[in-house]
Structures are given as structure tokens and as C-alpha cells.
Design a protein around this motif. Structure first.
Motif, short mmCIF file in Angstrom:
data_model
loop_
_atom_site.label_atom_id
_atom_site.label_comp_id
_atom_site.label_asym_id
_atom_site.label_seq_id
_atom_site.Cartn_x
_atom_site.Cartn_y
_atom_site.Cartn_z
N LEU A 178 -64.57 -57.32 -14.44
CA LEU A 178 -64.73 -56.96 -13.04
C LEU A 178 -64.07 -57.99 -12.13
N VAL A 179 -63.40 -57.49 -11.09
CA VAL A 179 -62.85 -58.37 -10.06
C VAL A 179 -63.96 -58.63 -9.04
N LYS A 180 -64.29 -59.90 -8.87
CA LYS A 180 -65.40 -60.29 -8.01
C LYS A 180 -65.16 -59.88 -6.56
N GLY A 181 -66.20 -59.30 -5.94
CA GLY A 181 -66.13 -58.92 -4.53
C GLY A 181 -65.22 -57.75 -4.24
N SER A 182 -64.87 -56.99 -5.27
CA SER A 182 -63.93 -55.88 -5.10
C SER A 182 -64.64 -54.53 -5.18
N ILE A 183 -63.86 -53.48 -5.09
CA ILE A 183 -64.35 -52.12 -5.23
C ILE A 183 -65.06 -51.92 -6.56
N GLU A 184 -64.71 -52.70 -7.58
CA GLU A 184 -65.27 -52.51 -8.92
C GLU A 184 -66.77 -52.83 -8.97
N GLU A 185 -67.20 -53.84 -8.25
CA GLU A 185 -68.63 -54.18 -8.24
C GLU A 185 -69.44 -53.05 -7.60
N LYS A 186 -68.92 -52.48 -6.52
CA LYS A 186 -69.59 -51.36 -5.87
C LYS A 186 -69.62 -50.14 -6.79
N ASN A 187 -68.53 -49.95 -7.52
CA ASN A 187 -68.44 -48.82 -8.44
C ASN A 187 -69.51 -48.92 -9.54
N LEU A 188 -69.64 -50.11 -10.13
CA LEU A 188 -70.64 -50.29 -11.19
C LEU A 188 -72.05 -50.08 -10.65
N ALA A 189 -72.32 -50.55 -9.45
CA ALA A 189 -73.64 -50.35 -8.84
C ALA A 189 -73.93 -48.86 -8.64
N ALA A 190 -72.91 -48.10 -8.22
CA ALA A 190 -73.10 -46.66 -8.02
C ALA A 190 -73.34 -45.94 -9.34
N LEU A 191 -72.66 -46.36 -10.40
CA LEU A 191 -72.86 -45.76 -11.72
C LEU A 191 -74.28 -46.01 -12.21
N ARG A 192 -74.78 -47.21 -11.99
CA ARG A 192 -76.13 -47.53 -12.44
C ARG A 192 -77.18 -46.77 -11.65
N GLU A 193 -76.93 -46.55 -10.37
CA GLU A 193 -77.87 -45.78 -9.56
C GLU A 193 -77.94 -44.34 -10.06
N GLY A 194 -76.78 -43.76 -10.39
CA GLY A 194 -76.75 -42.40 -10.94
C GLY A 194 -77.48 -42.31 -12.26
N LYS A 195 -77.36 -43.35 -13.10
CA LYS A 195 -78.06 -43.37 -14.38
C LYS A 195 -79.57 -43.36 -14.18
N GLU A 196 -80.06 -44.14 -13.23
CA GLU A 196 -81.50 -44.20 -12.98
C GLU A 196 -82.05 -42.84 -12.57
N LEU A 197 -81.30 -42.10 -11.75
CA LEU A 197 -81.76 -40.78 -11.32
C LEU A 197 -81.72 -39.78 -12.47
N THR A 198 -80.71 -39.89 -13.32
CA THR A 198 -80.64 -39.02 -14.49
C THR A 198 -81.81 -39.30 -15.43
N ASP A 199 -82.08 -40.59 -15.66
CA ASP A 199 -83.17 -40.95 -16.57
C ASP A 199 -84.52 -40.40 -16.10
N GLU A 200 -84.69 -40.26 -14.80
CA GLU A 200 -85.95 -39.77 -14.26
C GLU A 200 -86.27 -38.37 -14.78
N LEU A 201 -85.24 -37.54 -14.94
CA LEU A 201 -85.45 -36.18 -15.45
C LEU A 201 -85.91 -36.20 -16.90
N PHE A 202 -85.52 -37.23 -17.66
CA PHE A 202 -85.84 -37.29 -19.07
C PHE A 202 -87.24 -37.86 -19.34
N LYS A 203 -87.84 -38.47 -18.33
CA LYS A 203 -89.17 -39.05 -18.53
C LYS A 203 -90.22 -37.96 -18.67
N GLU A 204 -91.17 -38.18 -19.56
CA GLU A 204 -92.25 -37.22 -19.73
C GLU A 204 -93.13 -37.20 -18.49
N SER A 205 -93.57 -35.99 -18.13
CA SER A 205 -94.45 -35.85 -16.96
C SER A 205 -95.81 -36.47 -17.28
#
Length: 443
Positions: free
Chosen positions: A416-443
Motif C-alpha cells: 500500500l502507498v501510504k496516505g493514498s487512494i489505496e488506504e481508503k480503498n482497503l478501508a471500504a473493502l473491510r466495511e463491505g465485508k463486515e456488512l456481508t458477515d452480518e447476514l451470515f451470523k445466526e439470529s
């Protein structure tokens, strides 16, 4: 004919959905969606069966049905002669002979160009990677939603890319009769932002998630994570940060840059070839910003070289652009001649299969969503995916090595290039993962 032996979690999924003729198997990558999906098609017992998948997966599906279900006539509908045979079998009513059952496999990009598929009746439709129809306005999605299957099997490990509004097209196929407006009103929180001449509605969150999961279960959807059923090795992520170049900083400020093409075989990296980058709109500016963090970043290329020389293990390297591959390939050759490539034009996995010190380059769109690479336990992300479906590509790419059969801990290296678009991109990918994981959790 090979005899199928299902794992306990696969048996459980099939029994759980036995009453349904429309199902969605949202199983985490590596849990055997291919085996579960194909077996459900077999159990539904329709004379006509249509599999729509990625182009790179057609041969895998054809081979799977031929190997485990020899009573089926299996046809690759991207081949003209086999598509004609498929149509003739239907037109001549041969399919009504109980001894004749057919499976046709076609990729998403070709399917909507086969208008005659809309005439199919009393058939089973299976979508491999059903997340590819989350945009209901895309041609392939519109086409598939016009079809009239009797039964439906949806397969995906990442059904929403962390965006629940993208489930609407899939729930239509499951037979959940809810309008898009009602779906959004029930489960999606939005707000309107003023952009000068017009206002735009944007998603800001979600609501009633437990109710959404309940309704999906009532319509044949099953969510299952790997860790629920299989003990796989740990996953370890490591960031390798490099400084932004002065060229990157200049381009971000001015949206314009003349730089030199880089070549790993040239002393000092830079060739005499000028490259002009003009970010005259938001899309081109983002494109060139990403490339300045990739194929034009001497600091990152040097970090990549240091990384591959630090191990003699098999390495998987994910990349985006052809020019990116070109220079990474040059660097890899300094270490080993054992190089494999998987992209839209090339599929050469010989070195991966034969050599412990091999380096395999995979383009996201060609290999992130399919393929078993558990001979390796290390993935290098030279650049990250960006745009529609990027969370799906990223999440599924990680599962190429973290799957059944893997015995070692899995390592993921992010350059990753520090302070670049790449850090924001990785953060957005991780946020999407967290929301996807929520659907997989047992009620």
C-alpha cells in the motif's frame, strides 16, 4: 461415474432446503457450493437445466456434471454446434422422453445474447455467483429476471458485497414477491444530498436486518460460514507501506502528469518513453491515481521485489492492469523462471502445479471468484480491486488459498502507498465485508 460423498454440512444444507424448489446457497468460499448446487439440480429432477456462470467456470461445470451425473446430456452453449443441439432437443420435444435430461452451461455475457433462452419452460435455472446480477439495471440481470424457470438454484459466497439493497434481484428469483420500493423502505436507510442542480439519494445504513434474514430463510436461502463447520488454519494479514512518489502527489494536486514508463530490466527503472496522464474527470483521475500507486511506483515495485526474494514458497499475486503484470513478470523472472498466469487471455498454471517456488499472477476478474490454489498459503496484493463488485472479488480472492485441504496458516500481504487512494480503498473493502458477515451470523 464417481460416487458422491457429501460432507455433513452439505448434507445438512440439502435436507434443510428439501421442501424448496427455489433456493439460495450462500455458502462461504470453500464449502463446496458446486457439489451442493449440482446435487440440488439433480434432486429437482427437471428435464431441462440451465447453468449460468462466469466464462472461466464453464468447463468446470460441464466436467462436473459429466463426471458425477452421466445420465445427463451436458452441453456447452458457448459452442455453436452444442447450442444448436440443445435447441433441437427442446424444439423436437425429445426432452419429454424420461430418459433424456439435459444440462446447458453458458456464461453471463453470452446468455443475454441468446434470446431463445427466454422461451425455455419447465426448467431449472442455476446461477453460479448470483452476486453478478445484483445490478438489476444491467443487461444480463434484466434478461435473467425475464426468464420463467420452474426451479431456481442461486450460489454465492458473497451475495451482496456488503450492500443489502443489492439482494432485491435475487429475492425476485427466489419467489419473494416484494417490489423494489417496498424492499428499500423495509430494509434500507437513505438520505438525499444536494449536488447543486439536482438531489441524489444515497444509502446510509440498514434496518430490520433480523427480519430480512428471517424472510430470506422462508424463501429457501441458507447462509453458512466456513468457521461454523470446518476448522481451517488462521489467516494473517500484513500491510507493507511505501512512501507516495512525488509524481503521485503532483498528479493528485494538478490532475495532470508527464512521467516515464518503467521497466524492471532498465537501470534506474525509467525508460525514455514519456507517458501523459490526464485526469480530466473523476473516473480517469481515479484510474491514473491507482496506476501511479502500482505500475508507476518505483517504491512499490522495489518492495514487491524484496518481498518475493524473502521466501521460496509458492506465491499468488493479484493484480489489475496488463501493464502492471508486464513489469511484475519482469521482476519475478529475476527470482525464478517458474511463473504461471491466469487472466482473460491466458490460463497457464503448469508452474503453479509443479514447482514449490512458483509465482502465480492472477487478474481479479479472471480468477478471484474461482479456482483452488491451496498448494500456496501466501497471497500478495500488489493492487486492490476497485469499483462494482470489488468487495466480492477481494473476499473471494482470499478464499483461493483458505479452503478445504489447506493445512498451513494463510498469509496476505498488502502493498500500500501510504496516505493514498489505496488506504481508503482497503478501508471500504473491510466495511463491505463486515456488512456481508452480518447476514451470515445466526439470529
Amino acid at each position: 461415474m464417481k460416487k458422491l460423498h457429501f460432507m455433513p454440512h452439505q448434507d445438512r444444507v440439502l435436507k434443510q432446503t428439501e421442501p424448496f424448489n427455489r433456493v439460495a446457497y450462500y455458502l462461504d468460499m470453500g464449502l463446496g457450493k458446486t457439489f451442493v448446487g449440482a446435487e440440488k439440480v439433480y434432486l429437482l429432477n427437471n428435464a431441462v437445466n440451465l447453468v449460468i456462470c462466469q466464462k472461466s467456470k464453464i468447463d468446470d461445470w460441464v466436467q462436473h456434471f459429466k463426471e458425477y451425473y452421466p445420465n445427463y446430456r451436458v452441453l456447452n452453449l458457448t459452442k455453436k454446434t452444442e447450442a444448436i443441439t440443445f435447441r433441437n432437443l427442446i424444439d423436437t420435444k425429445a426432452i419429454y422422453n424420461p430418459s433424456v435430461q439435459i444440462v446447458g452451461a453458458v456464461n453471463y455475457e453470452t446468455a443475454f445474447r441468446r434470446d431463445w433462452l427466454l422461451k425455455l419452460q419447465d426448467f431449472t435455472l442455476m446461477l453460479d455467483e448470483s452476486s453478478l446480477i445484483t445490478n438489476e439495471n444491467a443487461k444480463r440481470s434484466k434478461f435473467i429476471l425475464k426468464m420463467k424457470p420452474e426451479s431456481v438454484v442461486l450460489l454465492s459466497g458473497t451475495p451482496t458485497a456488503g450492500k443489502y439493497e443489492k439482494l432485491w434481484s435475487q429475492v425476485q428469483l427466489l419467489g419473494w414477491d416484494i417490489s423494489k420500493k417496498a424492499f428499500w423502505n423495509s430494509y434500507v436507510e437513505t438520505t438525499w444530498i444536494d449536488e447543486g442542480c439536482f438531489k441524489r439519494e444515497v444509502v446510509v445504513g440498514y434496518k430490520h436486518v433480523e427480519h430480512l434474514k428471517k424472510k430470506l430463510a422462508e424463501h429457501g436461502a441458507v447462509f453458512m460460514k466456513t468457521e461454523e463447520v470446518i476448522d481451517l488454519p488462521e489467516q494473517i494479514e500484513q500491510k507493507i507501506m511505501v512512501k507516495p512518489t512525488k509524481e503521485y502527489k503532483y498528479f493528485i494536486q494538478n490532475s495532470y502528469l508527464v512521467t516515464k514508463k518503467l521497466d524492471a530490466m532498465v537501470s534506474g527503472w525509467k525508460t525514455g518513453v514519456d507517458v501523459e496522464l490526464v485526469g480530466d474527470n473523476s473516473l480517469t483521475k481515479m484510474l491514473y491515481a491507482r496506476q501511479l500507486c502500482g505500475q508507476y511506483s518505483i517504491e512499490k515495485l522495489e518492495a514487491f521485489e524484496d518481498l518475493i526474494f524473502s521466501t521460496n514458497d509458492r506465491l499468488i499475486v493479484f493484480y489489475n492492469f496488463n501493464e502492471e503484470l508486464e513489469i511484475l513478470h519482469q521482476i519475478a523472472l529475476k527470482k525464478t523462471p517458474n511463473i504461471s498466469v491466469l487472466n482473460g487471455q491466458r490460463k497457464d498454471l503448469q508452474a503453479y502445479n509443479l514447482y514449490d517456488d512458483s509465482i502465480t499472477f492472477i487478474q481479479y476478474q479472471a480468477g478471484a471468484m474461482g479456482g483452488n490454489f491451496q498448494k500456496a498459503n501466501k497471497i500478495v496484493y500488489y493492487t486492490l480491486p476497485l469499483g462494482k463488485g470489488s468487495c466480492d472479488l477481494w473476499e473471494q480472492s482470499k478464499k483461493r488459498i483458505h479452503r478445504i485441504g489447506q493445512k498451513k496458516s494463510c498469509f496476505y500481504y498488502y502493498l500500500l502507498v501510504k496516505g493514498s487512494i489505496e488506504e481508503k480503498n482497503l478501508a471500504a473493502l473491510r466495511e463491505g465485508k463486515e456488512l456481508t458477515d452480518e447476514l451470515f451470523k445466526e439470529s
